[in-house]
Design a protein around this motif. Structure first.
Motif, mmCIF file in Angstrom:
data_model
loop_
_atom_site.group_PDB
_atom_site.id
_atom_site.type_symbol
_atom_site.label_atom_id
_atom_site.label_comp_id
_atom_site.label_asym_id
_atom_site.label_seq_id
_atom_site.Cartn_x
_atom_site.Cartn_y
_atom_site.Cartn_z
ATOM 1 N N PRO A 173 -7.132 -7.012 -1.491
ATOM 2 C CA PRO A 173 -6.752 -5.975 -0.508
ATOM 3 C C PRO A 173 -5.987 -6.543 0.687
ATOM 4 O O PRO A 173 -5.248 -5.823 1.362
ATOM 5 C CB PRO A 173 -8.076 -5.378 -0.062
ATOM 6 C CG PRO A 173 -9.148 -5.973 -0.903
ATOM 7 C CD PRO A 173 -8.577 -7.063 -1.742
ATOM 8 N N VAL B 45 0.839 -1.205 0.000
ATOM 9 C CA VAL B 45 0.000 0.000 0.000
ATOM 10 C C VAL B 45 0.878 1.262 0.000
ATOM 11 O O VAL B 45 0.578 2.251 -0.669
ATOM 12 C CB VAL B 45 -1.035 -0.037 1.158
ATOM 13 C CG1 VAL B 45 -0.373 0.097 2.501
ATOM 14 C CG2 VAL B 45 -2.102 1.011 0.969
ATOM 15 N N HIS C 74 -4.163 9.503 4.865
ATOM 16 C CA HIS C 74 -5.435 8.809 4.741
ATOM 17 C C HIS C 74 -5.921 8.773 3.286
ATOM 18 O O HIS C 74 -6.317 7.728 2.768
ATOM 19 C CB HIS C 74 -6.479 9.484 5.646
ATOM 20 C CG HIS C 74 -7.813 8.828 5.584
ATOM 21 N ND1 HIS C 74 -8.053 7.615 6.191
ATOM 22 C CD2 HIS C 74 -8.956 9.179 4.951
ATOM 23 C CE1 HIS C 74 -9.299 7.258 5.951
ATOM 24 N NE2 HIS C 74 -9.862 8.186 5.188
ATOM 25 N N ARG C 75 -5.838 9.929 2.633
ATOM 26 C CA ARG C 75 -6.325 10.016 1.248
ATOM 27 C C ARG C 75 -5.448 9.155 0.323
ATOM 28 O O ARG C 75 -5.952 8.435 -0.543
ATOM 29 C CB ARG C 75 -6.304 11.481 0.798
ATOM 30 C CG ARG C 75 -6.876 11.678 -0.583
ATOM 31 C CD ARG C 75 -7.023 13.172 -0.907
ATOM 32 N NE ARG C 75 -7.201 13.320 -2.348
ATOM 33 C CZ ARG C 75 -6.582 14.212 -3.096
ATOM 34 N NH1 ARG C 75 -5.721 15.069 -2.544
ATOM 35 N NH2 ARG C 75 -6.809 14.270 -4.388
ATOM 36 N N MET D 224 -5.752 1.735 -1.964
ATOM 37 C CA MET D 224 -6.629 0.571 -1.801
ATOM 38 C C MET D 224 -7.585 0.446 -2.996
ATOM 39 O O MET D 224 -7.852 -0.648 -3.492
ATOM 40 C CB MET D 224 -7.432 0.667 -0.495
ATOM 41 C CG MET D 224 -6.588 0.604 0.777
ATOM 42 S SD MET D 224 -5.491 -0.824 0.875
ATOM 43 C CE MET D 224 -6.673 -2.151 1.131
ATOM 44 N N GLU D 225 -8.066 1.594 -3.466
ATOM 45 C CA GLU D 225 -8.956 1.608 -4.629
ATOM 46 C C GLU D 225 -8.220 1.050 -5.864
ATOM 47 O O GLU D 225 -8.768 0.253 -6.630
ATOM 48 C CB GLU D 225 -9.367 3.072 -4.840
ATOM 49 C CG GLU D 225 -10.183 3.387 -6.052
ATOM 50 C CD GLU D 225 -10.161 4.917 -6.311
ATOM 51 O OE1 GLU D 225 -10.205 5.701 -5.338
ATOM 52 O OE2 GLU D 225 -10.059 5.294 -7.487
ATOM 53 N N ARG E 64 -3.738 6.587 1.102
ATOM 54 C CA ARG E 64 -3.977 5.182 1.403
ATOM 55 C C ARG E 64 -5.283 4.692 0.781
ATOM 56 O O ARG E 64 -5.341 3.613 0.194
ATOM 57 C CB ARG E 64 -4.038 4.993 2.929
ATOM 58 C CG ARG E 64 -3.924 3.584 3.356
ATOM 59 C CD ARG E 64 -4.249 3.396 4.825
ATOM 60 N NE ARG E 64 -4.824 2.074 4.986
ATOM 61 C CZ ARG E 64 -4.109 0.961 4.973
ATOM 62 N NH1 ARG E 64 -2.805 1.021 4.874
ATOM 63 N NH2 ARG E 64 -4.698 -0.211 5.062
ATOM 64 N N SER E 65 -6.322 5.503 0.873
ATOM 65 C CA SER E 65 -7.585 5.026 0.301
ATOM 66 C C SER E 65 -7.494 4.987 -1.227
ATOM 67 O O SER E 65 -8.061 4.101 -1.858
ATOM 68 C CB SER E 65 -8.786 5.809 0.813
ATOM 69 O OG SER E 65 -8.662 7.144 0.464
ATOM 70 N N ARG E 66 -6.733 5.906 -1.814
ATOM 71 C CA ARG E 66 -6.496 5.849 -3.258
ATOM 72 C C ARG E 66 -5.757 4.549 -3.614
ATOM 73 O O ARG E 66 -6.082 3.855 -4.577
ATOM 74 C CB ARG E 66 -5.670 7.070 -3.675
ATOM 75 C CG ARG E 66 -5.148 7.042 -5.093
ATOM 76 C CD ARG E 66 -6.240 7.263 -6.115
ATOM 77 N NE ARG E 66 -5.712 7.297 -7.465
ATOM 78 C CZ ARG E 66 -6.403 6.953 -8.546
ATOM 79 N NH1 ARG E 66 -7.644 6.552 -8.435
ATOM 80 N NH2 ARG E 66 -5.868 7.020 -9.729
#
Ligand code: ADP
Length: 377
Positions: free
Chosen positions: A126, A94, A109-110, A116-117, A112-114
């Motif tokens: 994942p 990640v 945070h942003r 994961m997407e 990381r979520s990008r």
């Protein structure tokens, strides 16, 4: 559009790696640079993101010379994927994928979520997010490499032999995945490979380079196969190019017959009705309609329940004439079985019918002509 305009690269030792190369690389499609080892593919790719400077000519991106903007900005607009993925070994998956967003100042945070997407987008579980690169297979690492290059959503992707280090099965999966991602994202992709089959599979346009960094031919794959520019290209394409070209014609128009298809629980009368003059065989399916094999009609009438292997079916709506022909060639009866997406038999077609369709495809026009007309229209 990326325009490579009469670009030459001569290394200090006198080697001419690229020689007055001109290529218009269209937006939103995959352009493949292919050719034997040492023909200047990597040098060309690296000139596009300015890792190497040309010694002659120029490269423009949307009409602007790429030397006019800061190199960091240029590179951020271009994802870069290499063989073996080139992941950071001490960062988790990640973190690897989030590298560029973090450099761009996104909060943790942003980013990381990008990341994961993107793992999902490139087909990675994942659950692998917290692993390190060495804990992944070669194919998974390549997917991470693609995800990392896509992280900041660059309009351009440069890919240098990205799938060359994995086995053929994994490679095919990665190629399919790239085409799927591309159909969703529509990036401008420049892809280097030495494998002509890979070039033909994934390229919208294919540039064949020859030793000394000279362009041998620049054309859509179907046109390369039908009209190689010279003996070098013909030789590089290898054998079977006529058969391979059939991949560009759909099997959808083949006239199928359902008459000889019988379910395994059919009555003798039903079987007799299904027996037609053109084929002494019946295609026997299970009760759901999935093909089991061919039966000799006369033998079955006499109580012989043995089946002849039908090889494999082709998918009626989506497969090519090549797949249909292959199916017929593999079938000892000479008849190909068309199936739907669920694998149920929807018809059968004789080798002769497929041969007639191939002749008609030739007579009609080559795919390249069709494309030229579409562009001109
Ligand atoms: P390809 O990617 O098609 O295998 P390259 O672009 O890597 O080809 O190399 C093209 C030619 O330039 C080859 O002859 C190679 O040996 C030469 N070359 C590549 N890099 C250098 C360099 N730094 N110095 C001198 N010659 C080089």
């Amino acid at each position: 559009m990326i325009l490579i305009d009469a670009v030459t690269k001569q290394y200090p030792d006198g080697t001419t790696a690229v020689d007055r190369l001109t290529l218009e690389i269209p937006d939103g499609s995959i352009t493949v640079l292919v050719g034997p080892s040492g023909c200047g593919k990597t040098t060309t790719l690296r000139m596009i993101n300015r890792m190497i400077d040309p010694t002659g000519g120029r490269i423009t991106l949307d009409g602007r010379d790429i030397r006019e903007q800061p190199v960091t900005a240029l590179r951020r607009s271009m994802g870069y994927v290499i063989q073996h993925a080139g992941l950071f070994p001490h960062r988790t998956i990640v973190e690897n994928i989030a590298t560029v967003p973090r450099l761009l100042g996104w909060d943790r945070h942003r980013a990381r979520s990008r990341a994961m997407e993107l793992m999902e987008r490139v087909g990675l579980d994942p659950a692998l997010a917290k692993r390190y690169p060495y804990q992944l297979s070669g194919g998974q690492q390549q997917r991470v490499g693609v995800a990392r290059a896509l992280a900041a959503d660059p309009p351009v992707m440069l890919m240098d032999e990205p799938f060359s280090a994995v086995d053929p099965v994994v490679r095919k999966g990665l190629q399919e995945e790239l085409l799927r991602i591309q159909s969703e994202l529509g990036k401008t992709i420049v892809f280097v490979t030495h494998d002509i089959d890979e070039a033909i599979t994934i390229g919208d346009m294919v540039a064949v380079l020859r030793e000394g960094g000279r362009l041998a031919q620049y054309a859509p794959p179907a046109e390369l196969l039908s009209r190689p520019a010279d003996a070098f290209v013909e030789d590089f394409l290898g054998v079977d190019r006529g058969i391979r070209r059939l991949s560009f014609f759909a099997a959808a128009d083949l006239e199928l017959t359902t008459r000889p298809i019988v379910a395994v629980d059919s009555t003798a009368e039903q079987m007799a009705a299904a027996t037609v003059a053109q084929t002494p065989y019946l295609l026997v399916t299970d009760t759901e309609g999935r093909p089991l094999g061919w039966a000799d009609a006369a033998g079955r009438a006499a109580g012989d329940n043995s089946l002849i292997d039908f090889g494999h079916g082709f998918t009626a709506g989506t497969d090519s004439l090549r797949a249909a022909l292959d199916s017929a060639v593999l079938s000892p009866t000479g008849w190909a079985v068309a199936v739907d997406r669920e694998g149920r038999a929807v018809g059968v077609v004789a080798q002769e019918t497929i041969a007639a369709a191939i002749r008609a495809a030739h007579a009609e026009q080559s795919p390249a002509d069709a494309r030229a007309q579409a562009v001109g229209a």
